[in-house]
Design a protein around this motif. Structure first.
Motif, PDB file in Angstrom:
ATOM      1  N   GLU A   1       6.099  -1.192  -5.329  1.00 27.56           N
ATOM      2  CA  GLU A   1       5.380  -1.000  -6.417  1.00 27.56           C
ATOM      3  C   GLU A   1       4.509   0.086  -6.062  1.00 27.56           C
ATOM      4  OE1 GLU A   1       2.960  -3.826  -8.088  1.00 27.56           O
ATOM      5  OE2 GLU A   1       5.531  -5.315  -8.218  1.00 27.56           O
ATOM      6  N   VAL A   2       4.655   0.761  -4.466  1.00 26.85           N
ATOM      7  CA  VAL A   2       3.638   1.279  -3.714  1.00 26.85           C
ATOM      8  C   VAL A   2       4.551   2.445  -4.468  1.00 26.85           C
ATOM      9  CG1 VAL A   2       3.107   3.497  -2.212  1.00 26.85           C
ATOM     10  CG2 VAL A   2       3.187   0.237  -1.925  1.00 26.85           C
ATOM     11  N   ARG A   3       3.673   4.167  -5.215  1.00 30.53           N
ATOM     12  CA  ARG A   3       3.917   4.986  -6.057  1.00 30.53           C
ATOM     13  C   ARG A   3       3.069   6.586  -5.100  1.00 30.53           C
ATOM     14  NH1 ARG A   3       6.721   2.407  -7.166  1.00 30.53           N
ATOM     15  NH2 ARG A   3       7.583   0.973  -9.449  1.00 30.53           N
ATOM     16  N   SER A   4       1.927   5.999  -4.620  1.00 33.71           N
ATOM     17  CA  SER A   4       1.680   7.515  -3.937  1.00 33.71           C
ATOM     18  C   SER A   4       1.334   7.951  -2.503  1.00 33.71           C
ATOM     19  CB  SER A   4       0.052   7.790  -4.247  1.00 33.71           C
ATOM     20  OG  SER A   4      -0.498   6.264  -3.242  1.00 33.71           O
TER      21      SER A   4
ATOM     22  N   CYS B   1      -8.901  -1.996  -4.281  1.00 33.91           N
ATOM     23  CA  CYS B   1      -7.753  -1.633  -6.027  1.00 33.91           C
ATOM     24  C   CYS B   1      -7.452  -0.448  -6.577  1.00 33.91           C
ATOM     25  CB  CYS B   1      -7.867  -2.640  -6.092  1.00 33.91           C
ATOM     26  SG  CYS B   1      -8.938  -2.328  -7.284  1.00 33.91           S
TER      27      CYS B   1
ATOM     28  N   ALA C   1      -1.489  -0.184  -0.612  1.00 33.26           N
ATOM     29  CA  ALA C   1      -2.042   0.854  -0.110  1.00 33.26           C
ATOM     30  C   ALA C   1      -2.744   2.245  -0.679  1.00 33.26           C
ATOM     31  CB  ALA C   1      -0.474   0.752   0.467  1.00 33.26           C
ATOM     32  N   ASP C   2      -2.305   1.945  -2.754  1.00 32.56           N
ATOM     33  CA  ASP C   2      -2.292   3.116  -3.154  1.00 32.56           C
ATOM     34  C   ASP C   2      -3.410   3.336  -3.511  1.00 32.56           C
ATOM     35  OD1 ASP C   2       0.389   3.908  -3.899  1.00 32.56           O
ATOM     36  OD2 ASP C   2       0.798   2.537  -5.409  1.00 32.56           O
TER      37      ASP C   2
ATOM     38  N   ILE D   1       6.659   1.134   3.017  1.00 36.79           N
ATOM     39  CA  ILE D   1       6.187   0.888   1.319  1.00 36.79           C
ATOM     40  C   ILE D   1       6.885   0.307   0.684  1.00 36.79           C
ATOM     41  CG2 ILE D   1       5.115   2.891   2.126  1.00 36.79           C
ATOM     42  CD1 ILE D   1       7.571   3.958  -0.401  1.00 36.79           C
TER      43      ILE D   1
ATOM     44  N   THR E   1       2.722  -3.947  -3.171  1.00 36.13           N
ATOM     45  CA  THR E   1       1.891  -3.045  -2.798  1.00 36.13           C
ATOM     46  C   THR E   1       1.269  -2.866  -1.395  1.00 36.13           C
ATOM     47  OG1 THR E   1       0.464  -5.048  -3.167  1.00 36.13           O
ATOM     48  CG2 THR E   1       1.163  -3.819  -5.447  1.00 36.13           C
ATOM     49  N   ASP E   2       2.137  -3.523  -0.187  1.00 39.17           N
ATOM     50  CA  ASP E   2       1.534  -3.110   1.426  1.00 39.17           C
ATOM     51  C   ASP E   2       2.558  -1.901   1.677  1.00 39.17           C
ATOM     52  OD1 ASP E   2       0.889  -5.663   1.188  1.00 39.17           O
ATOM     53  OD2 ASP E   2       2.158  -6.374   2.472  1.00 39.17           O
ATOM     54  N   ALA E   3       1.867  -1.588   2.450  1.00 41.54           N
ATOM     55  CA  ALA E   3       2.539  -0.593   3.759  1.00 41.54           C
ATOM     56  C   ALA E   3       2.021  -1.045   5.072  1.00 41.54           C
ATOM     57  CB  ALA E   3       1.740   0.205   3.145  1.00 41.54           C
TER      58      ALA E   3
END
Length: 348
Positions: A71-74, A89, A132-133, A68, A26-28
Motif C-alpha cells: 500500500e506504499v504509494r509515494s 501517518c 512510510a508514506d 516497500i 504500509t511499511d518500508a
C-alpha cells in the motif's frame, strides 16, 4: 544486521539483531546510509532518564529504500529518503495541521507500533519504517555523498532549530538570542539567518562553537550567564531581544531565554525538558512574553527546507565535526558526552 543497544548508564553496545521485514502493507525497509547521535540520546546515556531494560536507540537517519509494502504509494525501491525522528501517518488531524510530531498514530524509533511490531532504531544497518508514506521523504536523485550530512540534519537537528526560530516568530529585521551552542542551538542560528534576522546573538563559551555560529550567521557572541548574560545582551543589542531561542532543556536555560527576551517578545523552546524546567506564569503574565515550541514537526518542515539544502544555500551538516564507523558507536556517545564533539555522524 548490526544495531545499537543501550543497556544502562554509559553502556552502549553494537549487537546483531534480526533483519527488518515488511510486516504491514504500509511499511518500508530502509538501508541506512548515515545516522547520528542526538543530544537527547545523552539523557539515557548519562542516566538522567532510566533505561529499565536493554533497548535499541537512535532516531536520525537517511538511507535507501530496499523494500516497500503493497500500500506504499509515494516511494519506490531505490529511493534515497530522509526519515524524521518520529513516525507519522500524514492524514490525522495533527498531521493535516502540520504537527506531525503529535500524530495520533505516533510511533517512535526503538519502540513498537500500534500493532505491536517492534520499530527498529536508527543507529543500525537497516530500519523498518511504519507508515512510510506519511513518514519518509524521498530526495530527488542522484544524491551526491557530499550532501549526505546536510540531508541528515533535516531528520531532526536543523528542523528542530528551524522550529525554535519559527515558534519565536523570527523574521526579517528580528533581533534574536540563542541559548545553547550545541548542534540544535547552532542550527537555530542558521535557521534565524535563513529567515532574515538582523542581529543574532549566540550565548556560548566555546571557541570552536562560537566560530561555527558566526559562520552560520551569528553577529555577536555572549559568554556570560545569568544576570551578567542579560546585561551583556542589553549592551550588545541596545536592549533585549525580540526572540529568545531555548535549545538546551534545563531550568537555567529557560530562565536565561526568558531573561534576554523583551516584554511582548517571543521565546521558542525546543530543548527536551529536564532538570526541573518550568514556566514562571506570573513573569509571563507581567511581561506578555509569548512562549511556543516543543517537539519539532520535522516531517512538516522537510519539504520547505530541502530545496535550500539541495541548492547549497544552507549547509547545516557542518554541525558534524566527527565522523565514525558504526562499529565505534560507543566512542561516538563518549565524544559527545565529554564535549569532544558537537555532533557525531555514523556510517554503517
Amino acid at each position: 544486521m548490526r544495531a545499537t543497544m543501550i543497556y544502562g548508564e554509559r553502556d552502549i553496545r553494537l549487537e546483531e539483531r534480526p533483519e527488518p521485514q515488511v510486516h504491514l502493507a504500509t511499511d518500508a525497509v530502509v538501508r541506512v546510509v548515515a545516522a547520528c547521535v542526538c543530544g537527547s540520546d545523552l539523557w539515557p546515556y548519562r542516566g538522567v532518564s532510566a533505561t529499565r531494560k536493554p533497548r535499541a536507540i537512535g532516531h536520525e537517519f537517511v538511507g535507501i529504500v530496499e523494500q516497500i509494502g503493497a500500500e506504499v504509494r509515494s516511494l519506490s525501491v531505490g529511493d534515497f529518503v530522509i526519515s524524521p525522528f518520529t513516525v507519522s501517518c500524514g492524514v490525522c488531524v495533527p498531521c493535516r495541521n502540520g504537527v506531525t510530531s503529535a500524530c495520533e498514530r505516533l510511533g517512535s524509533f526503538g519502540g513498537v507500533d500500534r500493532e505491536g511490531f517492534p520499530i527498529d532504531a536508527g543507529q543500525g544497518e537497516r530500519v523498518r519504517v511504519p507508515l512510510a508514506d506519511g513518514t519518509l521523504v524521498a530526495v530527488p536523485g542522484p544524491v551526491d555523498d557530499s550532501l549526505v550530512p546536510h540531508l541528515l540534519t533535516l531528520s531532526d537537528v536543523f528542523s528542530t532549530g528551524h522550529h525554535a526560530a519559527v515558534s519565536a516568530g523570527v523574521g526579517p529585521g528580528s533581533t534574536v538570542v540563542v541559548v545553547g551552542d550545541g548542534a540544535v542551538g547552532l542550527s537555530a542560528v542558521l535557521a534565524s539567518a535563513r529567515l532574515g534576522a538582523e542581529r543574532i546573538v549566540v550565548m556560548s563559551r566555546h571557541a570552536d562553537r562560537q566560530a561555527l555560529a558566526r559562520e552560520f550567521g551569528a553577529t555577536d557572541v555572549v559568554a556570560e550567564r545569568g544576570a551578567e548574560g542579560i546585561s551583556a545582551v542589553r549592551s550588545v543589542l541596545g536592549g533585549l531581544a525580540d526572540c529568545g531561542l531555548e535549545a538546551v532543556g534545563t531550568k537555567d536555560s529557560m530562565v536565561q531565554a526568558l531573561g534576554v527576551t523583551r516584554p511582548g517578545g517571543r521565546v521558542g523552546f525546543v530543548g527536551v525538558p529536564s532538570g526541573g524546567a518550568e514556566l514562571p506564569i506570573r513573569q509571563l503574565f507581567d511581561s506578555n512574553i509569548i512562549v511556543g515550541g516543543g517537539m519539532a514537526p520535522a516531517r512538516a518542515y522537510i519539504p520547505e527546507l530541502l530545496p535550500d539544502v539541495l541548492a547549497g544555500r544552507v549547509q547545516p551538516g557542518r554541525v558534524f565535526d566527527l565522523e565514525l564507523p558504526l562499529s565505534e558507536v560507543a566512542e561516538a556517545y563518549a565524544a559527545m558526552d565529554e564535549r569532544r564533539a558537537i555532533k557525531v555522524l555514523l556510517r554503517p
